[in-house]
Design a protein around this motif. Structure first.
Motif, PDB file in Angstrom:
ATOM      1  N   GLU A 109      -5.166  12.391  70.552  1.00 18.24           N
ATOM      2  CA  GLU A 109      -4.098  13.206  71.109  1.00 18.24           C
ATOM      3  C   GLU A 109      -3.132  12.267  71.814  1.00 18.24           C
ATOM      4  N   THR A 110      -1.846  12.340  71.425  1.00 18.62           N
ATOM      5  CA  THR A 110      -0.842  11.433  71.996  1.00 18.62           C
ATOM      6  C   THR A 110       0.552  12.020  71.822  1.00 18.62           C
ATOM      7  N   ASP A 111       1.484  11.480  72.583  1.00 15.04           N
ATOM      8  CA  ASP A 111       2.896  11.837  72.428  1.00 15.04           C
ATOM      9  C   ASP A 111       3.700  10.652  71.872  1.00 15.04           C
ATOM     10  N   PHE A 112       3.007   9.579  71.488  1.00 14.50           N
ATOM     11  CA  PHE A 112       3.620   8.393  70.887  1.00 14.50           C
ATOM     12  C   PHE A 112       4.793   7.846  71.703  1.00 14.50           C
ATOM     13  N   PRO A 113       4.546   7.410  72.949  1.00 12.24           N
ATOM     14  CA  PRO A 113       5.640   6.842  73.740  1.00 12.24           C
ATOM     15  C   PRO A 113       6.192   5.563  73.126  1.00 12.24           C
ATOM     16  N   GLU A 114       5.319   4.804  72.451  1.00 10.52           N
ATOM     17  CA  GLU A 114       5.729   3.589  71.756  1.00 10.52           C
ATOM     18  C   GLU A 114       4.616   3.191  70.792  1.00 10.52           C
ATOM     19  N   LEU A 115       4.966   2.334  69.865  1.00 11.63           N
ATOM     20  CA  LEU A 115       3.990   1.718  68.966  1.00 11.63           C
ATOM     21  C   LEU A 115       3.971   0.233  69.284  1.00 11.63           C
ATOM     22  N   THR A 116       2.900  -0.435  68.915  1.00 10.65           N
ATOM     23  CA  THR A 116       2.753  -1.846  69.247  1.00 10.65           C
ATOM     24  C   THR A 116       2.367  -2.661  68.024  1.00 10.65           C
ATOM     25  N   MET A 117       2.980  -3.814  67.899  1.00 13.39           N
ATOM     26  CA  MET A 117       2.554  -4.831  66.948  1.00 13.39           C
ATOM     27  C   MET A 117       2.165  -6.032  67.800  1.00 13.39           C
ATOM     28  N   CYS A 118       1.064  -6.668  67.432  1.00 17.21           N
ATOM     29  CA  CYS A 118       0.565  -7.804  68.204  1.00 17.21           C
ATOM     30  C   CYS A 118       0.620  -9.064  67.359  1.00 17.21           C
ATOM     31  N   ASP A 119       0.840 -10.208  68.024  1.00 15.83           N
ATOM     32  CA  ASP A 119       0.937 -11.475  67.295  1.00 15.83           C
ATOM     33  C   ASP A 119      -0.320 -12.344  67.419  1.00 15.83           C
ATOM     34  N   CYS A 120      -1.443 -11.754  67.882  1.00 15.43           N
ATOM     35  CA  CYS A 120      -2.670 -12.547  67.954  1.00 15.43           C
ATOM     36  C   CYS A 120      -3.177 -12.834  66.539  1.00 15.43           C
ATOM     37  N   SER A 121      -4.151 -13.720  66.429  1.00 16.77           N
ATOM     38  CA  SER A 121      -4.603 -14.175  65.116  1.00 16.77           C
ATOM     39  C   SER A 121      -5.159 -13.058  64.246  1.00 16.77           C
ATOM     40  N   ILE A 122      -5.859 -12.098  64.809  1.00 17.55           N
ATOM     41  CA  ILE A 122      -6.420 -11.021  63.982  1.00 17.55           C
ATOM     42  C   ILE A 122      -5.359  -9.970  63.652  1.00 17.55           C
ATOM     43  N   CYS A 123      -4.529  -9.625  64.599  1.00 15.26           N
ATOM     44  CA  CYS A 123      -3.504  -8.596  64.347  1.00 15.26           C
ATOM     45  C   CYS A 123      -2.471  -9.060  63.319  1.00 15.26           C
ATOM     46  N   ARG A 124      -2.116 -10.334  63.357  1.00 14.11           N
ATOM     47  CA  ARG A 124      -1.187 -10.862  62.348  1.00 14.11           C
ATOM     48  C   ARG A 124      -1.772 -10.682  60.954  1.00 14.11           C
ATOM     49  N   ARG A 125      -3.056 -10.921  60.822  1.00 14.04           N
ATOM     50  CA  ARG A 125      -3.698 -10.835  59.509  1.00 14.04           C
ATOM     51  C   ARG A 125      -3.889  -9.399  59.039  1.00 14.04           C
ATOM     52  N   LYS A 126      -4.190  -8.478  59.947  1.00 17.44           N
ATOM     53  CA  LYS A 126      -4.397  -7.086  59.509  1.00 17.44           C
ATOM     54  C   LYS A 126      -3.093  -6.294  59.483  1.00 17.44           C
ATOM     55  N   ASN A 127      -2.042  -6.806  60.112  1.00 14.71           N
ATOM     56  CA  ASN A 127      -0.706  -6.210  60.069  1.00 14.71           C
ATOM     57  C   ASN A 127      -0.695  -4.721  60.413  1.00 14.71           C
ATOM     58  N   ALA A 128      -1.418  -4.361  61.450  1.00 18.88           N
ATOM     59  CA  ALA A 128      -1.496  -2.958  61.858  1.00 18.88           C
ATOM     60  C   ALA A 128      -0.390  -2.624  62.852  1.00 18.88           C
ATOM     61  N   LEU A 129       0.009  -1.380  62.846  1.00 17.99           N
ATOM     62  CA  LEU A 129       0.938  -0.822  63.820  1.00 17.99           C
ATOM     63  C   LEU A 129       0.102   0.125  64.666  1.00 17.99           C
ATOM     64  N   MET A 130       0.090  -0.073  65.975  1.00 21.22           N
ATOM     65  CA  MET A 130      -0.858   0.640  66.826  1.00 21.22           C
ATOM     66  C   MET A 130      -0.204   1.517  67.873  1.00 21.22           C
ATOM     67  N   VAL A 131      -0.953   2.550  68.257  1.00 25.01           N
ATOM     68  CA  VAL A 131      -0.595   3.361  69.410  1.00 25.01           C
ATOM     69  C   VAL A 131      -1.777   3.287  70.379  1.00 25.01           C
ATOM     70  N   LYS A 132      -1.461   3.170  71.652  1.00 27.73           N
ATOM     71  CA  LYS A 132      -2.480   3.098  72.701  1.00 27.73           C
ATOM     72  C   LYS A 132      -2.869   4.518  73.106  1.00 27.73           C
ATOM     73  N   VAL A 133      -4.179   4.783  73.093  1.00 23.59           N
ATOM     74  CA  VAL A 133      -4.697   6.112  73.415  1.00 23.59           C
ATOM     75  C   VAL A 133      -5.855   5.964  74.402  1.00 23.59           C
ATOM     76  N   HIS A 134      -5.808   6.710  75.496  1.00 28.11           N
ATOM     77  CA  HIS A 134      -6.908   6.677  76.462  1.00 28.11           C
ATOM     78  C   HIS A 134      -8.172   7.221  75.805  1.00 28.11           C
ATOM     79  N   GLU A 135      -9.327   6.682  76.206  1.00 26.98           N
ATOM     80  CA  GLU A 135     -10.591   7.091  75.605  1.00 26.98           C
ATOM     81  C   GLU A 135     -10.854   8.592  75.708  1.00 26.98           C
TER      82      GLU A 135
END
Length: 123
Positions: A26-52
């Motif tokens: 459940e989210t209102d999508f305030p923003e999406l995130t792309m990360c430049d760490c070694s794993i995120c660059r390779r998986k090329n995911a676009l993420m939304v942060k959601v509280h547990e």
């Protein structure tokens, strides 16, 4: 009150490619995130942060494989069958998940601001 640019709070269901892992957020999508760490660059995911509290694993706990690296703080989850990365428990905010929005059903990220996270320079 809705913040300009955000969407109303909604529930979305998502899954890995083969459907073994299914979840709901459940989210209102305030923003999406792309990360430049070694794993995120390779998986090329676009993420939304959601509280547990806004994340629910519906099926497939036994189908998940976990990967950790560097500080072994973040928990990256992958489907053992199809290899898709649906989500991870975040390093800096461990009470939140980073959800791969490309795993969400009927979701279009168009118009949502994308923030570039600087994971490569994290200590």
């Amino acid at each position: 009150m809705q913040i300009s640019g955000s969407r109303p709070m909604q529930k979305y269901q998502g899954s890995c490619h083969c459907g073994a892992v299914r979840f709901e957020i459940e989210t209102d999508f305030p923003e999406l995130t792309m990360c430049d760490c070694s794993i995120c660059r390779r998986k090329n995911a676009l993420m939304v942060k959601v509280h547990e509290s806004k994340f629910k694993l519906l099926a497939g706990a036994e189908s998940l494989s976990e990967y950790q690296f560097h500080s072994n703080t973040a928990h990256h989850y992958f489907c053992k069958t199809c290899g898709i990365y649906p989500f991870h428990r975040k390093r800096v905010t461990p009470d939140n998940f980073g959800i791969n929005v490309y795993c969400l059903e009927d979701f279009d990220p168009e118009g949502i601001p994308v923030r570039q996270a600087v994971g490569a320079r994290m200590p």
